[in-house]
Write an enzyme that holds these catalytic residues in place. Structure first.
Site, PDB file in Angstrom:
ATOM      1  N   LEU A  81      -4.513  43.364  54.686  1.00 24.22           N
ATOM      2  CA  LEU A  81      -3.941  42.792  53.460  1.00 24.22           C
ATOM      3  C   LEU A  81      -2.889  43.700  52.834  1.00 24.22           C
ATOM      4  O   LEU A  81      -2.408  43.448  51.737  1.00 24.22           O
ATOM      5  CB  LEU A  81      -5.056  42.501  52.443  1.00 24.22           C
ATOM      6  CG  LEU A  81      -6.141  41.533  52.932  1.00 24.22           C
ATOM      7  CD1 LEU A  81      -7.221  41.365  51.872  1.00 24.22           C
ATOM      8  CD2 LEU A  81      -5.550  40.167  53.296  1.00 24.22           C
ATOM      9  N   GLY A  82      -2.519  44.786  53.526  1.00 24.16           N
ATOM     10  CA  GLY A  82      -1.517  45.705  53.003  1.00 24.16           C
ATOM     11  C   GLY A  82      -0.098  45.271  53.343  1.00 24.16           C
ATOM     12  O   GLY A  82       0.138  44.149  53.808  1.00 24.16           O
ATOM     13  N   GLN A  83       0.860  46.184  53.104  1.00 30.29           N
ATOM     14  CA  GLN A  83       2.278  45.827  53.274  1.00 30.29           C
ATOM     15  C   GLN A  83       2.594  45.439  54.717  1.00 30.29           C
ATOM     16  O   GLN A  83       3.255  44.430  54.964  1.00 30.29           O
ATOM     17  CB  GLN A  83       3.183  46.988  52.836  1.00 30.29           C
ATOM     18  CG  GLN A  83       4.638  46.575  52.756  1.00 30.29           C
ATOM     19  CD  GLN A  83       5.607  47.743  52.657  1.00 30.29           C
ATOM     20  OE1 GLN A  83       5.214  48.909  52.798  1.00 30.29           O
ATOM     21  NE2 GLN A  83       6.869  47.447  52.423  1.00 30.29           N
TER      22      GLN A  83
ATOM     23  N   ASP B 165     -10.171  43.831  55.884  1.00 30.07           N
ATOM     24  CA  ASP B 165      -9.723  44.752  54.840  1.00 30.07           C
ATOM     25  C   ASP B 165     -10.920  45.035  53.932  1.00 30.07           C
ATOM     26  O   ASP B 165     -11.927  44.311  53.966  1.00 30.07           O
ATOM     27  CB  ASP B 165      -8.569  44.132  54.025  1.00 30.07           C
ATOM     28  CG  ASP B 165      -7.691  45.181  53.349  1.00 30.07           C
ATOM     29  OD1 ASP B 165      -6.535  45.367  53.769  1.00 30.07           O
ATOM     30  OD2 ASP B 165      -8.177  45.833  52.394  1.00 30.07           O
TER      31      ASP B 165
ATOM     32  N   TYR C 192      -1.413  63.555  52.672  1.00 31.63           N
ATOM     33  CA  TYR C 192      -1.191  62.397  53.555  1.00 31.63           C
ATOM     34  C   TYR C 192      -0.579  62.838  54.893  1.00 31.63           C
ATOM     35  O   TYR C 192      -1.049  62.431  55.965  1.00 31.63           O
ATOM     36  CB  TYR C 192      -0.265  61.421  52.825  1.00 31.63           C
ATOM     37  CG  TYR C 192       0.245  60.248  53.618  1.00 31.63           C
ATOM     38  CD1 TYR C 192      -0.609  59.237  54.051  1.00 31.63           C
ATOM     39  CD2 TYR C 192       1.611  60.110  53.898  1.00 31.63           C
ATOM     40  CE1 TYR C 192      -0.118  58.141  54.745  1.00 31.63           C
ATOM     41  CE2 TYR C 192       2.102  59.012  54.589  1.00 31.63           C
ATOM     42  CZ  TYR C 192       1.238  58.031  55.012  1.00 31.63           C
ATOM     43  OH  TYR C 192       1.727  56.933  55.695  1.00 31.63           O
TER      44      TYR C 192
ATOM     45  N   LYS D  36      -1.999  62.507  58.713  1.00 35.03           N
ATOM     46  CA  LYS D  36      -1.271  61.766  59.748  1.00 35.03           C
ATOM     47  C   LYS D  36      -1.089  62.612  61.009  1.00 35.03           C
ATOM     48  O   LYS D  36      -1.134  62.102  62.128  1.00 35.03           O
ATOM     49  CB  LYS D  36       0.083  61.292  59.208  1.00 35.03           C
ATOM     50  CG  LYS D  36      -0.037  60.107  58.263  1.00 35.03           C
ATOM     51  CD  LYS D  36      -0.744  58.989  58.962  1.00 35.03           C
ATOM     52  CE  LYS D  36      -0.635  57.649  58.411  1.00 35.03           C
ATOM     53  NZ  LYS D  36      -1.455  56.658  59.113  1.00 35.03           N
TER      54      LYS D  36
HETATM   55  P1  NAD Z   1      -1.056  49.591  52.558  1.00 38.68           P
HETATM   56  O1  NAD Z   1      -1.547  50.601  51.598  1.00 38.68           O
HETATM   57  O2  NAD Z   1      -0.107  48.558  52.082  1.00 38.68           O
HETATM   58  O3  NAD Z   1      -2.282  48.842  53.235  1.00 38.68           O
HETATM   59  C1  NAD Z   1      -3.428  49.528  53.669  1.00 38.68           C
HETATM   60  C2  NAD Z   1      -4.606  48.579  53.575  1.00 38.68           C
HETATM   61  O4  NAD Z   1      -5.765  49.333  53.953  1.00 38.68           O
HETATM   62  C3  NAD Z   1      -4.851  48.059  52.135  1.00 38.68           C
HETATM   63  O5  NAD Z   1      -4.863  46.646  52.138  1.00 38.68           O
HETATM   64  C4  NAD Z   1      -6.223  48.635  51.775  1.00 38.68           C
HETATM   65  O6  NAD Z   1      -7.028  47.742  51.006  1.00 38.68           O
HETATM   66  C5  NAD Z   1      -6.831  48.893  53.150  1.00 38.68           C
HETATM   67  N1  NAD Z   1      -7.863  49.937  53.116  1.00 38.68           N
HETATM   68  C6  NAD Z   1      -7.877  51.092  52.410  1.00 38.68           C
HETATM   69  N2  NAD Z   1      -9.011  51.765  52.647  1.00 38.68           N
HETATM   70  C7  NAD Z   1      -9.713  51.029  53.546  1.00 38.68           C
HETATM   71  C8  NAD Z   1     -10.977  51.196  54.181  1.00 38.68           C
HETATM   72  N3  NAD Z   1     -11.755  52.260  53.933  1.00 38.68           N
HETATM   73  N4  NAD Z   1     -11.386  50.252  55.064  1.00 38.68           N
HETATM   74  C9  NAD Z   1     -10.626  49.166  55.303  1.00 38.68           C
HETATM   75  N5  NAD Z   1      -9.435  48.941  54.706  1.00 38.68           N
HETATM   76  C10 NAD Z   1      -8.990  49.869  53.847  1.00 38.68           C
HETATM   77  O7  NAD Z   1      -0.459  50.394  53.804  1.00 38.68           O
HETATM   78  P2  NAD Z   1       0.683  49.908  54.821  1.00 38.68           P
HETATM   79  O8  NAD Z   1       1.977  50.232  54.205  1.00 38.68           O
HETATM   80  O9  NAD Z   1       0.410  48.535  55.297  1.00 38.68           O
HETATM   81  O10 NAD Z   1       0.444  50.981  55.978  1.00 38.68           O
HETATM   82  C11 NAD Z   1      -0.300  50.711  57.144  1.00 38.68           C
HETATM   83  C12 NAD Z   1      -0.217  51.922  58.056  1.00 38.68           C
HETATM   84  O11 NAD Z   1       1.160  52.218  58.337  1.00 38.68           O
HETATM   85  C13 NAD Z   1      -0.807  53.203  57.479  1.00 38.68           C
HETATM   86  O12 NAD Z   1      -1.401  53.942  58.511  1.00 38.68           O
HETATM   87  C14 NAD Z   1       0.400  53.955  56.950  1.00 38.68           C
HETATM   88  O13 NAD Z   1       0.175  55.340  56.952  1.00 38.68           O
HETATM   89  C15 NAD Z   1       1.452  53.563  57.974  1.00 38.68           C
HETATM   90  N6  NAD Z   1       2.815  53.677  57.444  1.00 38.68           N
HETATM   91  C16 NAD Z   1       3.294  52.788  56.520  1.00 38.68           C
HETATM   92  C17 NAD Z   1       4.592  52.928  56.057  1.00 38.68           C
HETATM   93  C18 NAD Z   1       5.186  51.977  55.058  1.00 38.68           C
HETATM   94  O14 NAD Z   1       6.308  52.228  54.575  1.00 38.68           O
HETATM   95  N7  NAD Z   1       4.516  50.881  54.711  1.00 38.68           N
HETATM   96  C19 NAD Z   1       5.407  53.985  56.523  1.00 38.68           C
HETATM   97  C20 NAD Z   1       4.862  54.884  57.416  1.00 38.68           C
HETATM   98  C21 NAD Z   1       3.572  54.702  57.900  1.00 38.68           C
HETATM   99  C1  AKB Z   2       4.613  56.408  52.031  1.00 40.25           C
HETATM  100  O1  AKB Z   2       5.622  56.509  51.311  1.00 40.25           O
HETATM  101  O2  AKB Z   2       3.540  56.989  51.817  1.00 40.25           O
HETATM  102  C2  AKB Z   2       4.749  55.576  53.292  1.00 40.25           C
HETATM  103  C3  AKB Z   2       5.177  56.435  54.436  1.00 40.25           C
HETATM  104  C4  AKB Z   2       6.593  56.723  54.656  1.00 40.25           C
HETATM  105  O3  AKB Z   2       4.348  56.898  55.195  1.00 40.25           O
HETATM  106  N1  AKB Z   2       5.663  54.515  53.039  1.00 40.25           N
END
Ligand code: NAD
Ligand code: AKB
Length: 308
Positions: A8-10, A32, A136, A140
């Site tokens: 349900l995340g981004q 989620d 963070y 990672k």
């Molecule tokens: P987000 O925060 O939008 O979504 C993460 C989801 O994980 C949320 O819906 C949250 O409810 C769920 N969550 C948190 N704790 C949990 C748990 N214990 N059990 C189950 N669900 C849980 O994150 P995102 O942006 O969708 O990122 C997803 C992945 O991509 C992550 O590993 C993040 O580090 C990586 N990432 C994202 C970005 C970005 O810009 N969006 C950039 C680099 C890396």
């Molecule tokens: C954050 O800003 O934490 C994420 C990422 C770049 O990992 N969007």
């Protein structure tokens, strides 16, 4: 069957739709910690830090591929380091243990946050010493190491991308440092103004979500023997300062951006400005399709439509 954690995340919001389209709605289970709201498809509530219930969900549903997106992002992680370590490291360990037991394929994303201030900030190479300063970023790096360990010692086919900041219109993100780039679009459309939490000259690597989703599917489809890396491919498409983004938005709509840097500025200052992704381009023919102007047109068109 395919399981998506943190669905349900981004990223999950869009990846689930792409997976449903590619494999069929009945093949995808979204999960989620949060309630699913009006999610359209099969959903199971799941906390990845609870090994027994995660294991049970995988057993009961015959899961063969997992897209593991459940995580705590950088800004929330700095405020709550314990939770960040618990979800990003212990949660991932659970996912890897179950993958080994059930012989699953895995996608586990990493981030540009793995890089610290000692690496070249421009055109940051794939292979450099990783010395992040943020909680963070440290989780990672640990995640990449754990994934590589399971690949090398337990033959688990685990793949991952060091995503840059992702920009999308289907979900307003929270908890990240690169969120300002997304918030700028949302607030420009909703209010015509935005107070940005990093300075106007802050320049970070960014990518439009459509490119990120396509990259994810392409990496997962790539033949294993074409891959020289597994959990940690650098990926790049564009890089711009906060002011350049504000100017781009202003060329479409009447918009005022002010700058009030907060603690997230310190996080941004340690990350790369741009990324060298030649290994992804060579190994699995990655190529971005969106630049800042094409992305801005898509963002504004779609957000306007949603706000009508
Ligand atoms: P987000 O925060 O939008 O979504 C993460 C989801 O994980 C949320 O819906 C949250 O409810 C769920 N969550 C948190 N704790 C949990 C748990 N214990 N059990 C189950 N669900 C849980 O994150 P995102 O942006 O969708 O990122 C997803 C992945 O991509 C992550 O590993 C993040 O580090 C990586 N990432 C994202 C970005 C970005 O810009 N969006 C950039 C680099 C890396
Ligand atoms: C954050 O800003 O934490 C994420 C990422 C770049 O990992 N969007």
């Amino acid at each position: 069957m395919i399981l998506v954690t943190g669905a349900l995340g981004q990223i999950g919001t869009e990846l689930v739709l792409a997976l449903q389209e590619k494999y069929g709605k009945d093949k995808i289970i979204a999960s989620d910690l949060k309630e699913p709201g009006n999610y359209n498809g099969e959903f199971v509530k799941c906390d990845v830090t609870d090994l027994n219930s995660y294991d049970k969900i995988n057993d009961e549903n015959g899961i063969k591929i997992v897209y593991h997106l459940a995580a705590i992002l950088s800004a929330t992680g700095e405020k709550n380091p314990e939770l960040c370590r618990k979800v990003n490291v212990n949660g991932l360990e659970n996912v890897l243990k179950v993958a080994k037991k059930c012989n699953q394929r895995l996608f586990c994303p990493s981030s540009i946050a793995v890089f610290g201030p000692d690496v070249p900030r421009e055109n940051t190479p794939q292979n450099v010493e990783l010395n992040p300063e943020t909680v963070y970023g440290i989780t990672k790096v640990k995640g990449e190491e754990l994934c590589d360990l399971y690949f090398n010692e337990h033959n688990i086919d685990v793949r991952g991308i060091r995503y840059p900041g992702l920009i999308s219109w289907k979900h307003r993100p929270t908890g990240g440092t690169t969120d300002y780039a997304v918030e700028m679009y949302f607030d420009a459309i909703e209010n015509g103004k935005y107070e940005c939490f990093v300075s106007e000259d802050t320049r970070l690597p960014m990518m439009f979500m459509d490119d990120a989703i396509r990259a994810t599917l392409e990496l997962m489809d790539a033949p294993l023997d074409s891959l020289n890396y597994h959990s940690n491919y650098n990926l790049s498409s564009m890089s711009f300062s906060a002011k350049e983004l504000a100017d781009e938005i202003s060329s479409h709509i009447d918009f005022e951006c002010t700058y009030q840097p907060d603690y997230r500025q310190d996080i941004a200052n340690t990350w790369p400005i741009s990324i060298n992704d030649e290994d992804a381009r060579n190994d699995w023919k990655w190529e971005p399709k969106f630049d800042i102007s094409k992305m801005t047109e898509e963002m504004i068109t779609n957000l306007r439509r949603l706000n009508e």
